[in-house]
Design a protein around this motif. Structure first.
Motif, mmCIF file in Angstrom:
data_model
loop_
_atom_site.group_PDB
_atom_site.id
_atom_site.type_symbol
_atom_site.label_atom_id
_atom_site.label_comp_id
_atom_site.label_asym_id
_atom_site.label_seq_id
_atom_site.Cartn_x
_atom_site.Cartn_y
_atom_site.Cartn_z
ATOM 1 N N ILE A 189 0.795 -1.587 0.127
ATOM 2 C CA ILE A 189 -0.418 0.281 0.007
ATOM 3 C C ILE A 189 0.948 1.456 0.082
ATOM 4 O O ILE A 189 0.437 2.261 -0.423
ATOM 5 C CB ILE A 189 -0.946 0.044 1.256
ATOM 6 C CG1 ILE A 189 0.049 0.105 2.655
ATOM 7 C CG2 ILE A 189 -2.208 -1.160 1.083
ATOM 8 C CD1 ILE A 189 -1.553 -0.117 3.755
ATOM 9 N N TYR B 245 -5.006 -7.290 -10.063
ATOM 10 C CA TYR B 245 -5.325 -8.333 -9.282
ATOM 11 C C TYR B 245 -6.919 -7.540 -9.024
ATOM 12 O O TYR B 245 -6.799 -7.355 -7.663
ATOM 13 C CB TYR B 245 -4.187 -8.376 -8.453
ATOM 14 C CG TYR B 245 -4.591 -10.503 -7.294
ATOM 15 C CD1 TYR B 245 -6.632 -10.628 -7.775
ATOM 16 C CD2 TYR B 245 -4.267 -10.511 -6.272
ATOM 17 C CE1 TYR B 245 -6.477 -11.727 -6.941
ATOM 18 C CE2 TYR B 245 -4.418 -11.882 -5.876
ATOM 19 C CZ TYR B 245 -5.975 -12.374 -6.789
ATOM 20 O OH TYR B 245 -6.276 -13.418 -5.297
ATOM 21 N N LYS B 246 -7.346 -7.727 -10.194
ATOM 22 C CA LYS B 246 -8.977 -6.766 -9.317
ATOM 23 C C LYS B 246 -8.991 -6.838 -7.579
ATOM 24 O O LYS B 246 -9.780 -6.038 -7.099
ATOM 25 C CB LYS B 246 -10.114 -6.772 -10.515
ATOM 26 C CG LYS B 246 -9.720 -5.970 -11.913
ATOM 27 C CD LYS B 246 -10.848 -5.164 -12.342
ATOM 28 C CE LYS B 246 -10.290 -4.643 -13.719
ATOM 29 N NZ LYS B 246 -9.995 -5.709 -14.837
ATOM 30 N N ALA B 247 -9.404 -8.273 -7.795
ATOM 31 C CA ALA B 247 -10.142 -8.388 -6.591
ATOM 32 C C ALA B 247 -9.237 -8.074 -5.134
ATOM 33 O O ALA B 247 -10.065 -7.527 -3.971
ATOM 34 C CB ALA B 247 -10.718 -10.440 -6.632
ATOM 35 N N ALA B 248 -8.113 -8.001 -5.370
ATOM 36 C CA ALA B 248 -7.124 -7.281 -3.998
ATOM 37 C C ALA B 248 -7.665 -6.010 -4.395
ATOM 38 O O ALA B 248 -7.696 -5.800 -3.474
ATOM 39 C CB ALA B 248 -5.758 -7.748 -4.349
ATOM 40 N N TYR B 249 -7.903 -5.524 -4.945
ATOM 41 C CA TYR B 249 -6.967 -4.129 -5.373
ATOM 42 C C TYR B 249 -8.401 -3.672 -4.936
ATOM 43 O O TYR B 249 -9.124 -2.640 -3.783
ATOM 44 C CB TYR B 249 -7.334 -3.453 -6.824
ATOM 45 C CG TYR B 249 -7.091 -1.726 -6.769
ATOM 46 C CD1 TYR B 249 -6.011 -2.028 -6.506
ATOM 47 C CD2 TYR B 249 -7.770 -1.110 -6.866
ATOM 48 C CE1 TYR B 249 -5.703 -0.453 -6.490
ATOM 49 C CE2 TYR B 249 -7.509 0.438 -6.700
ATOM 50 C CZ TYR B 249 -6.207 0.296 -6.803
ATOM 51 O OH TYR B 249 -6.240 1.947 -6.743
ATOM 52 N N GLN B 250 -9.756 -4.830 -5.358
ATOM 53 C CA GLN B 250 -11.568 -3.816 -3.838
ATOM 54 C C GLN B 250 -11.143 -4.942 -2.798
ATOM 55 O O GLN B 250 -11.574 -3.391 -2.088
ATOM 56 C CB GLN B 250 -12.123 -5.218 -5.350
ATOM 57 C CG GLN B 250 -13.643 -4.878 -4.270
ATOM 58 C CD GLN B 250 -14.810 -5.521 -5.172
ATOM 59 O OE1 GLN B 250 -15.102 -4.684 -6.572
ATOM 60 N NE2 GLN B 250 -15.905 -6.494 -4.570
ATOM 61 N N LEU B 251 -10.396 -5.831 -2.375
ATOM 62 C CA LEU B 251 -10.443 -5.378 -1.075
ATOM 63 C C LEU B 251 -9.758 -4.756 -0.155
ATOM 64 O O LEU B 251 -9.605 -4.143 0.847
ATOM 65 C CB LEU B 251 -9.698 -6.915 -0.523
ATOM 66 C CG LEU B 251 -9.788 -7.978 0.592
ATOM 67 C CD1 LEU B 251 -11.424 -7.441 1.281
ATOM 68 C CD2 LEU B 251 -9.287 -9.120 0.904
ATOM 69 N N PHE B 252 -8.498 -4.507 -0.912
ATOM 70 C CA PHE B 252 -7.207 -3.156 -0.133
ATOM 71 C C PHE B 252 -7.103 -1.956 -0.550
ATOM 72 O O PHE B 252 -6.416 -0.882 -0.308
ATOM 73 C CB PHE B 252 -5.542 -4.318 -0.619
ATOM 74 C CG PHE B 252 -5.946 -5.593 0.432
ATOM 75 C CD1 PHE B 252 -6.180 -5.839 1.539
ATOM 76 C CD2 PHE B 252 -5.367 -6.455 -0.533
ATOM 77 C CE1 PHE B 252 -5.675 -6.665 2.275
ATOM 78 C CE2 PHE B 252 -5.416 -7.414 0.272
ATOM 79 C CZ PHE B 252 -5.375 -7.789 1.298
ATOM 80 N N GLY B 253 -7.555 -1.741 -1.447
ATOM 81 C CA GLY B 253 -7.393 -0.212 -2.185
ATOM 82 C C GLY B 253 -7.993 1.198 -2.070
ATOM 83 O O GLY B 253 -7.047 1.877 -1.729
#
Ligand SMILES: O=c1ccn([C@@H]2O[C@H](COP(=O)(O)OP(=O)(O)O)[C@@H](O)[C@H]2O)c(=O)[nH]1
Ligand SMILES: O=c1ccn([C@@H]2O[C@H](COP(=O)(O)OP(=O)(O)O)[C@@H](O)[C@H]2O)c(=O)[nH]1
Ligand SMILES: [Mn+2]
Ligand SMILES: [Mn+2]
Lengths: 262, 262
Positions: A185, A196-204
């Motif tokens: 981050i 990694y869109k799913a990771a981005y959604q989780l940690f964005g």
């Protein structure tokens, strides 16, 4: 403790990046000083704009890896000059610093980075056992500066830029304890390269610093075909419009980069 | 110590991947057993080919995340079925195992992976604070299996696949000591997605395991537009030609994947 964020600009384009970066640090209400390293490639007009937002500045000489062969490998003939970054270790008026590339942007306050030990950096997405040198925590020291320059002269850099040199010098980074490995981050590549869109959604929502990787930098022009995250690109342009552009001499309002010497 | 490499195939396409993977392990002269998990989606003909090269096999039921929403995010509606991977923890006849995705390929012997503690995995290039679940070291345990399935039922997976679930379960991986963080050479993405060419040139000779990330898998067809490293793609095709294809029933020589349910 005497501390500073440090960045570098060798021309007016990267200086525009540095201006927006400095304003993003101020918007995030940092408690630390802002320090810019610049070379003679930055015009006098631009230098005065830099001094209006940075607390301090240092004129430095260009250090160049002159390593065209390895720079060709990474497709960036312009990055030999990033050796100039090494000058940051000479800022011994500070006890601790965080270096930020001029193409980074602060999304949220991250003053806690100054609690990290030297040397601390985040993984590079291209080869995650190496760190990315766009954001790193360091302790200024003339001795370290000398050693780095000598090391660079002897061993060169495997990618032609500062990142290759620093990774050879701090080659045990991967094995260091977690305090030296900054969470991603603190140095997120704002790019569509591989996301990694799913990771981005989780940690964005936790992202604190982004980096506009690659040849299309936000000061080149405001285009929709930039290949970066829209929200990050948009925030950069917003700061540029609101805090930077009205104070610029006309010719610098939108910088068009000189053709690269290909 | 009783040890095994474990992989998974739920259909004949991934089973072709598993066959090449097994031959790559044999070519690298591994000392460990080869074990395959398969579901009823694998044809009887293909199962007999698998048993000719794997030491052991286990028929397992499909576990599916049924998480179409998050799978859409990563653009892979087909990956809910990767929950089936969790069955590997039930192979308690072994004291330690290394799981390998069926789309991985062994480039050099890497038996030393069995000296690593559970849980060990390499960073994912998309978000390097997360690990990639294509290669991981684990200790079979029925208790761990139960906990994982319960955890998955309660918390789901943020990406719809096993990687999201395993990263939530082993959420402190980033903070673990270096023995748990496999060097990238054990799980290199053989792709042009974003490749740090200079690093590749420096470390490429050390690469031990590669992974054919994405939708174009080497068993789909031998095309030059595959987007992976040519040498890795070529080595996969060579093993397929030399060790696998002549023993396949005609219909399976080149597998054409069914259309995805878009
Ligand atoms: O011509 C240049 C190239 C680079 N830099 C500085 O060196 C850093 C690293 O270069 P860049 O960000 O372009 O590399 P990338 O992040 O694209 O790999 C920049 O952010 C600037 O601070 C500079 O001042 N002038
Ligand atoms: O329909 C499927 C999808 C996946 N897998 C197994 O689950 C692993 C992970 O899926 P994949 O490799 O396709 O994911 P990617 O590496 O592309 O993210 C595969 O290697 C196979 O072992 C399978 O057997 N059938
Ligand atoms: Mn940069
Ligand atoms: Mn895979």
């Amino acid at each position: 403790m005497s501390t500073a964020w440090v960045t570098l600009a060798t021309n007016d384009g990267y200086a525009l990046g540095a201006l927006v970066l400095a304003h993003s640090l101020r918007r995030a209400k940092t408690r630390h000083h802002l320090h810019i390293l610049y070379t003679d490639g930055v015009t006098a007009q631009m230098r005065s704009r830099l001094l209006a937002v940075f607390h301090n500045s240092t004129r430095v000489d260009v250090l160049d890896s002159n390593d065209t062969e390895n720079l060709a490998l990474i497709g960036r003939p312009d990055l030999g000059v990033t050796f100039t970054k090494l000058h940051c270790w000479r800022l011994t008026q500070y006890e601790k610093c965080v270096f930020l590339d001029a193409d980074t942007l602060i999304i949220q306050n991250c003053d806690e980075l100054f609690e990290r030990p030297e040397f601390a950096a985040a993984p590079d997405i291209g080869w995650p056992d190496l760190f990315n040198s766009g954001v790193f925590v360091f302790v200024p020291s003339n001795d370290a500066y000398q050693k780095l320059v000598e090391f660079g002269t002897q061993h060169g850099t495997f990618d032609g830029g500062d990142q290759g040199l620093l990774n050879l010098y701090f080659s045990n980074w991967r094995e260091m304890d977690a305090s030296h490995r900054l969470p991603f981050i603190y140095n997120v590549t704002s790019g569509s390269i591989y996301s990694y869109k799913a990771a981005y959604q989780l940690f964005g929502g936790n992202v604190k610093i982004v980096r506009f990787l690659g040849t299309v930098k936000p000061w080149h022009r405001d285009t929709s075909k930039h290949g970066h995250q829209n929200d990050h690109w948009g925030y950069w342009q917003q700061i540029f419009r609101e805090d930077v552009s009205q104070n610029l001499p006309n010719g610098l309002v939108r910088y068009t980069p000189p053709k690269s010497p290909s």
